[in-house]
Write an enzyme that holds these catalytic residues in place. Sequence first.
Site, PDB file in Angstrom:
ATOM      1  N   SER A 556       0.849  -1.188   0.000  1.00  0.00           N
ATOM      2  CA  SER A 556       0.000   0.000   0.000  1.00  0.00           C
ATOM      3  C   SER A 556       0.889   1.244   0.000  1.00  0.00           C
ATOM      4  O   SER A 556       1.694   1.425  -0.913  1.00  0.00           O
ATOM      5  CB  SER A 556      -0.959  -0.044   1.189  1.00  0.00           C
ATOM      6  OG  SER A 556      -1.937   0.949   1.089  1.00  0.00           O
ATOM      7  N   HIS A 674      -7.525  -5.323  -1.136  1.00  0.00           N
ATOM      8  CA  HIS A 674      -6.403  -4.584  -0.552  1.00  0.00           C
ATOM      9  C   HIS A 674      -5.889  -5.250   0.719  1.00  0.00           C
ATOM     10  O   HIS A 674      -4.697  -5.174   1.030  1.00  0.00           O
ATOM     11  CB  HIS A 674      -6.835  -3.149  -0.245  1.00  0.00           C
ATOM     12  CG  HIS A 674      -5.698  -2.222   0.014  1.00  0.00           C
ATOM     13  ND1 HIS A 674      -4.882  -1.752  -0.986  1.00  0.00           N
ATOM     14  CD2 HIS A 674      -5.227  -1.672   1.175  1.00  0.00           C
ATOM     15  CE1 HIS A 674      -3.955  -0.956  -0.468  1.00  0.00           C
ATOM     16  NE2 HIS A 674      -4.141  -0.890   0.835  1.00  0.00           N
TER      17      HIS A 674
END
Length: 700
Positions: A556, A674
């Site tokens: 991320s 994610h």
Amino acid sequence: MTRKPFIWMTFLMAIFLNIGCSISNMSLDHGDKHKNSPVDVYHGIEVIDPFRWLEDRGSKRVAAWEETQINQTRKYLDSISSRDWIVKESSEMLFYDDATYPREVLDGKRIFWWTKSKEDEHWMYWTRKEENTPAILVLDPNIWPSGEQLNFVEPCNDGRYVAYGKSSGGDENTQISILDLESGKLISERLSGWQQERLSWFPDNSGFFYSAKPLQGEVPEGEEHYWHRVYSHKLGSNENDQLVFKHDSIKEKYHQAVVTEDGAYVIFYRFGNNKTDIYFRPFGDNGPPIPIVEEREGKTFVFPLGSRLLIQTDHDAPNGKVMITDMDHTGHEFWRTLIPEQDDNLEYINPVDGLIYAVYLKDVHTVVKIFDFDGTHLGDVPLPGLGTANVSGYWSKPPVLISYSSYNTPAMLYNFSPGTRSLEVVHKSPISIDSSEIKVNQIFYDTKDSVRVPMFIISSSNIKNPGKTPTLLYGYGGFSAVLKPHFNNYYYMWVKKGGIVAIANIRGGGEYGRKWHEAAKTIHRQIAFDDFIAAAEYLISEGFTDGDHLSIMGGSNGGLLVAAVAVQRPDLFQAVCSDSPLLDMIRFNKFGIANLWTDEYGDPEDPQEFLALLAYSPYHNVVPGTDYPACLFVARENDARVDPLHARKMVARLQEADGDSEPILFLKELNSGHLGATTLSGNIQTSADIYAFLMDQTGL
């Protein structure tokens, strides 16, 4: 092979060069090299975007490119001998029989707990009315359709109803369902919006507040990722849920409603742009919420406890402090200091069983201090070592539960006795390791601007080749997130094979409070990259490893970090894994929810912030002919936060620019978001890909 020293070139050269040559990489076919190069003008500066076409995830051309890339990546990864070993070791460590410590509901004796057998991909949720009554299976995600996963479970105060959130494929589009344990049946309820979350039950168990985003058609096209709001739902109602809290003009704000433990009040939070709004009203009162703070800089949280109100804030106190007032005088002009700001960073407070537990970070490890309502420090919780602890429990009754983990200690749960200051083990992770095999040292290194940065170094006594030890350096450095000590089975395997793992607590995180975070925000982002580069240089100069055996990894925001430093200092690293990264920092805010992050990274529409973004944007700073490290970019098919287009564009640009033999690989994980895959097996397979790649490149 040692890469040639990198000669730094100004970022403008990377912007204006339009490379037409096609250079092979690993002698592999890298797919469609045809470039359609739109030119954007930002504040008078022309920016070429040669791989803009890879943003269109729905096109056949992009699908063909992805298929070619993934096939080549799989061919490479599947040929690595250590991959099967990683899968085997991970499976033995992570598939085990276990049951969590039972937790009692607020009102009554009903208890809930989780179990897992070594054959299960998911944990199962159980209940019983009270001790020694028959156990009832509440939820078993193992029998759900493939890809569905349980995101949260929230029983009501007496335990009759259980609300749970379920999503599919890791897309984070949580949908809430309600189970009636009296009948054992799902209740047919109609809720509003999508990405339903942050549920808080009414004190009489008749309904709940929840947060959600609007459906398509309820807001302008494309803005359904924003306009987060709070709804009120009454069980059994067929009417539309009542919209009770939102912002009328700023779409990036997030909202939440929390019912206090005693049921007396509802607290309304609004977050965004580093500002906090907090309101309250008595439960059952439908009048306008009463403001506690509005547009307050920093983070603030409140805890109504009977007639008193505790306030945790870092406003005018970068390390955090605790204030107190009464519920009849909630304005900040009435607040008085209860626990002053200290040298260590106050992470959070939790009032449990009549006392205040203040959880601090002291040089990135947890210290738990106990206070009474006079602000008297009653002592500390005696934690086992330099690890991470969390405090949980109810304000109105015992027990006080303390969880603990460290880099060489799998998760433990303790029952804490405030009277004797003693910890009783009530649950221990079944993961069996010999902690004496793992050495954990915390060092402090100096950055280029002479700031002292902490770094944990995890190793074993089995270091075969000092100075050339395969080393994994991990970092994050953003959003005030903290890389705290915790047990990680992949770190353990890396060390067990004779390698070193280093975790750098660079600026941009929250390790030392608000100032540490803000030091690397927006136009100062380069400081986080400089800190990480300094960590790599320390590991090399101090004889832990060298540039042929040093790998870096981040996910991320950490994926942006490692890509940026790899582009800036390719001579330092042998291998890079960038997982779910932002990489085109000029257009990042145009996709999904990413406009929320302009407060962290800067806004390309602002001239000064644009120049800072352009100066480090990994995609825009790739220089043709540079010998870059081996790179693996991991994208997630259903990533609700970072669009896979970033990884696609970066891979295409690196492959065209780098003519050396190191691989530049693209991997897209299916049925994954994610936060990872929807199953334990899926996460093991992805982790095996990542760690096998890094081990192969560093010779571990």
